[in-house]
Scaffold this motif. Structure first.
Motif, PDB file in Angstrom:
ATOM      1  N   GLN A  42       0.825  -1.224  -0.032  1.00 27.72           N
ATOM      2  CA  GLN A  42       0.092  -0.190  -0.042  1.00 27.72           C
ATOM      3  C   GLN A  42       0.998   1.249   0.023  1.00 27.72           C
ATOM      4  O   GLN A  42       0.636   2.269  -0.652  1.00 27.72           O
ATOM      5  CB  GLN A  42      -0.981   0.125   1.217  1.00 27.72           C
ATOM      6  N   ARG A  43       1.869   1.036   0.708  1.00 26.74           N
ATOM      7  CA  ARG A  43       2.815   2.421   0.655  1.00 26.74           C
ATOM      8  C   ARG A  43       3.672   2.685  -0.473  1.00 26.74           C
ATOM      9  O   ARG A  43       4.080   3.677  -0.855  1.00 26.74           O
ATOM     10  CB  ARG A  43       3.922   2.163   2.120  1.00 26.74           C
ATOM     11  N   PHE A  44       3.987   1.415  -1.177  1.00 28.19           N
ATOM     12  CA  PHE A  44       4.890   1.738  -2.415  1.00 28.19           C
ATOM     13  C   PHE A  44       3.924   0.876  -3.514  1.00 28.19           C
ATOM     14  O   PHE A  44       4.374  -0.354  -4.133  1.00 28.19           O
ATOM     15  CB  PHE A  44       6.027   0.920  -2.486  1.00 28.19           C
ATOM     16  N   PRO A  45       2.882   1.384  -4.002  1.00 27.06           N
ATOM     17  CA  PRO A  45       2.017   0.696  -5.048  1.00 27.06           C
ATOM     18  C   PRO A  45       2.510   0.560  -6.364  1.00 27.06           C
ATOM     19  O   PRO A  45       2.101  -0.407  -6.983  1.00 27.06           O
ATOM     20  CB  PRO A  45       0.660   1.706  -5.002  1.00 27.06           C
ATOM     21  N   ASN A  46       3.524   1.236  -6.635  1.00 25.36           N
ATOM     22  CA  ASN A  46       4.317   0.997  -7.896  1.00 25.36           C
ATOM     23  C   ASN A  46       5.369   0.039  -8.030  1.00 25.36           C
ATOM     24  O   ASN A  46       5.853  -0.288  -9.085  1.00 25.36           O
ATOM     25  CB  ASN A  46       4.711   2.632  -8.452  1.00 25.36           C
ATOM     26  N   TYR A  47       5.682  -0.305  -6.776  1.00 21.80           N
ATOM     27  CA  TYR A  47       6.644  -1.564  -6.776  1.00 21.80           C
ATOM     28  C   TYR A  47       6.080  -2.711  -6.645  1.00 21.80           C
ATOM     29  O   TYR A  47       5.010  -3.024  -5.980  1.00 21.80           O
ATOM     30  CB  TYR A  47       7.618  -1.118  -5.501  1.00 21.80           C
ATOM     31  N   LEU A  48       6.736  -3.923  -7.183  1.00 23.66           N
ATOM     32  CA  LEU A  48       6.496  -5.201  -6.994  1.00 23.66           C
ATOM     33  C   LEU A  48       7.141  -5.680  -5.273  1.00 23.66           C
ATOM     34  O   LEU A  48       8.125  -5.416  -5.212  1.00 23.66           O
ATOM     35  CB  LEU A  48       7.014  -6.252  -7.856  1.00 23.66           C
ATOM     36  N   VAL A  49       6.204  -6.066  -4.424  1.00 22.03           N
ATOM     37  CA  VAL A  49       6.660  -6.371  -3.203  1.00 22.03           C
ATOM     38  C   VAL A  49       6.429  -7.730  -2.765  1.00 22.03           C
ATOM     39  O   VAL A  49       5.457  -8.289  -3.057  1.00 22.03           O
ATOM     40  CB  VAL A  49       5.727  -5.377  -1.915  1.00 22.03           C
ATOM     41  N   GLU A  50       7.656  -8.285  -2.311  1.00 19.82           N
ATOM     42  CA  GLU A  50       7.775  -9.485  -2.118  1.00 19.82           C
ATOM     43  C   GLU A  50       8.355  -9.971  -0.641  1.00 19.82           C
ATOM     44  O   GLU A  50       9.394  -9.176  -0.460  1.00 19.82           O
ATOM     45  CB  GLU A  50       8.437 -10.578  -3.134  1.00 19.82           C
ATOM     46  N   THR A  51       8.028 -10.975  -0.006  1.00 21.54           N
ATOM     47  CA  THR A  51       8.550 -11.274   1.304  1.00 21.54           C
ATOM     48  C   THR A  51       9.623 -12.616   0.882  1.00 21.54           C
ATOM     49  O   THR A  51       9.251 -13.599   0.185  1.00 21.54           O
ATOM     50  CB  THR A  51       7.745 -11.840   2.513  1.00 21.54           C
ATOM     51  N   ILE A  52      10.898 -12.524   1.458  1.00 23.25           N
ATOM     52  CA  ILE A  52      11.830 -13.395   1.009  1.00 23.25           C
ATOM     53  C   ILE A  52      12.643 -13.844   2.317  1.00 23.25           C
ATOM     54  O   ILE A  52      12.654 -13.096   3.302  1.00 23.25           O
ATOM     55  CB  ILE A  52      12.695 -12.986  -0.207  1.00 23.25           C
ATOM     56  N   SER A  53      13.351 -14.849   2.208  1.00 27.90           N
ATOM     57  CA  SER A  53      14.549 -15.186   2.969  1.00 27.90           C
ATOM     58  C   SER A  53      15.944 -15.370   2.025  1.00 27.90           C
ATOM     59  O   SER A  53      15.901 -16.401   1.593  1.00 27.90           O
ATOM     60  CB  SER A  53      14.357 -16.315   3.765  1.00 27.90           C
ATOM     61  N   ALA A  54      16.769 -14.533   1.885  1.00 29.72           N
ATOM     62  CA  ALA A  54      17.824 -14.464   1.128  1.00 29.72           C
ATOM     63  C   ALA A  54      18.754 -15.494   1.590  1.00 29.72           C
ATOM     64  O   ALA A  54      19.479 -16.493   0.772  1.00 29.72           O
ATOM     65  CB  ALA A  54      18.505 -13.340   0.932  1.00 29.72           C
ATOM     66  N   ALA A  55      18.990 -15.842   2.845  1.00 31.47           N
ATOM     67  CA  ALA A  55      19.884 -16.779   3.573  1.00 31.47           C
ATOM     68  C   ALA A  55      19.174 -18.117   3.205  1.00 31.47           C
ATOM     69  O   ALA A  55      19.987 -18.976   3.135  1.00 31.47           O
ATOM     70  CB  ALA A  55      20.030 -16.374   5.015  1.00 31.47           C
ATOM     71  N   GLY A  56      18.093 -18.186   3.304  1.00 32.78           N
ATOM     72  CA  GLY A  56      17.268 -19.384   3.206  1.00 32.78           C
ATOM     73  C   GLY A  56      17.155 -19.821   1.892  1.00 32.78           C
ATOM     74  O   GLY A  56      16.456 -20.932   1.522  1.00 32.78           O
ATOM     75  N   LYS A  57      17.226 -18.705   0.853  1.00 34.62           N
ATOM     76  CA  LYS A  57      16.634 -19.121  -0.473  1.00 34.62           C
ATOM     77  C   LYS A  57      15.528 -19.316  -0.695  1.00 34.62           C
ATOM     78  O   LYS A  57      15.037 -20.183  -1.560  1.00 34.62           O
ATOM     79  CB  LYS A  57      17.706 -20.134  -1.229  1.00 34.62           C
ATOM     80  N   LYS A  58      14.608 -18.685   0.019  1.00 33.63           N
ATOM     81  CA  LYS A  58      13.093 -18.798  -0.052  1.00 33.63           C
ATOM     82  C   LYS A  58      12.482 -17.773  -0.789  1.00 33.63           C
ATOM     83  O   LYS A  58      12.755 -16.555  -0.428  1.00 33.63           O
ATOM     84  CB  LYS A  58      12.563 -19.031   1.367  1.00 33.63           C
ATOM     85  N   ASN A  59      11.492 -18.258  -1.462  1.00 38.12           N
ATOM     86  CA  ASN A  59      10.607 -17.296  -2.354  1.00 38.12           C
ATOM     87  C   ASN A  59      11.295 -16.223  -3.253  1.00 38.12           C
ATOM     88  O   ASN A  59      10.952 -14.969  -3.193  1.00 38.12           O
ATOM     89  CB  ASN A  59       9.726 -16.410  -1.296  1.00 38.12           C
ATOM     90  N   LEU A  60      12.278 -16.832  -3.844  1.00 29.28           N
ATOM     91  CA  LEU A  60      13.054 -15.989  -4.728  1.00 29.28           C
ATOM     92  C   LEU A  60      12.832 -16.048  -6.159  1.00 29.28           C
ATOM     93  O   LEU A  60      13.138 -15.372  -7.148  1.00 29.28           O
ATOM     94  CB  LEU A  60      14.759 -16.280  -4.595  1.00 29.28           C
ATOM     95  N   GLU A  61      11.663 -17.027  -6.352  1.00 32.06           N
ATOM     96  CA  GLU A  61      11.345 -17.487  -7.979  1.00 32.06           C
ATOM     97  C   GLU A  61      10.570 -16.575  -8.610  1.00 32.06           C
ATOM     98  O   GLU A  61      10.823 -16.590  -9.990  1.00 32.06           O
ATOM     99  CB  GLU A  61      10.560 -18.815  -7.956  1.00 32.06           C
ATOM    100  N   LYS A  62      10.145 -15.344  -8.137  1.00 33.98           N
ATOM    101  CA  LYS A  62       9.526 -14.242  -8.842  1.00 33.98           C
ATOM    102  C   LYS A  62      10.528 -13.309  -9.171  1.00 33.98           C
ATOM    103  O   LYS A  62      10.115 -12.323  -9.998  1.00 33.98           O
ATOM    104  CB  LYS A  62       8.076 -13.694  -7.987  1.00 33.98           C
TER     105      LYS A  62
END
Length: 306
Positions: free
Chosen positions: A153-173
């Motif tokens: 909502q605060r950044f409506p023009n950005y794609l927002v994703e929750t990830i874990s870089a260390a765990g390599k989780k949810n990086l596929e998008k």
């Protein structure tokens, strides 16, 4: 520097070929370097739980059939206190000038105001993906979704994703989003290139990484590493490196009683370097005192902070 292996991403696109620059921005310790390593599938950029580990703009090149993405890991955005900091922030500024896509990294456990301030400073004019890193620390899935919705909502023009870089989780998008916005272009670098930096540079960084891991408080932030010589012999590489600090007391701490700590540093750094170069290494470390090197342009230039 030559590429060791691919990151495993497959391009779903046929011709035409796409290529471009994707620059990663964020606060210190947001996870930028960890993300770059995860996307490349290689340990290219040093990491540490301590802030301000990255001092250089480092390119990481991902080449797959149909595309080449030139990632750029940048120093964490800080208020400069030394000439060294000012040079670090100049590298962030240079990254703004050639970005086709921007990746904003934010530690999800930190206030939104932190990334709001950075976003306002950067004034990004390219497509942006905002990655809320360390999402694995939020155990309540409803709370995680609430946080993500608030950022979207605060950044409506950005794609927002929750990830874990260390765990390599949810990086596929991330890669598909980047490819959607990259221009059609031939590769900028040869197919087997992993970075624009030399082996000597990465060796100095691996030594500096071990300083971050083995020493506390002020030592890592007052230390620089300069490769004095690098000889590739028949059976091993012989490397001589200077560790630069600002005070005699820091030199004493680095060396340790009877040279125990400098020996430990050499052993740990040598292991990492051997993994990186793929052959045996003989490493010699020398500690030198250069007062105020962080505020002296001559020293900064000599130590690679141009």
């Amino acid at each position: 520097m030559k590429k060791i292996s691919g990151a495993g991403y497959l391009c779903a696109m046929s011709t035409p070929h796409k290529a471009g620059f994707v620059n990663i921005f964020g606060a210190p310790n947001a996870g930028k370097s960890t993300l770059l390593n995860a996307l490349l599938g290689e340990y290219l950029v040093i990491t540490s739980p301590k802030v301000q580990t990255t001092r250089h703009r480092i390119l990481g090149i991902l080449t797959e059939p149909g595309y080449q993405i030139v990632f750029s890991d940048t120093p964490g955005i800080i208020e400069p206190k030394y000439a060294l900091h000012r040079k670090m922030m100049m590298q962030v500024k240079s990254a703004l000038e050639d970005a086709d896509v921007a990746v904003l990294m934010h530690d999800i456990t930190q206030p939104m105001e932190e990334i709001e301030h950075i976003d306002a400073e950067l004034k990004l004019k390219v497509p942006v993906v905002l990655l809320l890193n360390k999402a694995d620390l939020i155990k309540d899935t409803a709370e995680l979704q609430r946080i993500k919705d608030a950022f979207q909502q605060r950044f409506p023009n950005y794609l927002v994703e929750t990830i874990s870089a260390a765990g390599k989780k949810n990086l596929e998008k991330i890669i598909p989003f980047i490819l959607e916005h990259l221009p059609e272009a031939p590769p900028f670098y040869p197919e087997d290139s992993m970075s624009d930096r030399s082996t000597r540079f990465f060796v100095s960084e691996l030594i500096r990484e071990q300083i971050y891991h083995l020493f506390k408080e002020e030592i890592p932030y007052h230390a620089a590493v300069l490769i004095r010589s690098y000889e590739e012999k028949t059976t091993l590489d012989v490397i001589k490196a200077d560790i630069i600090v600002t005070r005699e007391t820091q030199k004493v701490i680095l060396i340790g009683k009877g040279g125990t700590l400098i020996k430990k540093l050499g052993i740990e750094a040598r292991k990492k370097i051997e993994e990186f170069v793929g052959r045996k290494v003989h490493l010699e470390l020398f500690v030198k005192v250069r007062p105020k090197w962080r505020d002296t342009d001559t020293y900064l230039s000599e130590y690679g902070y141009n």
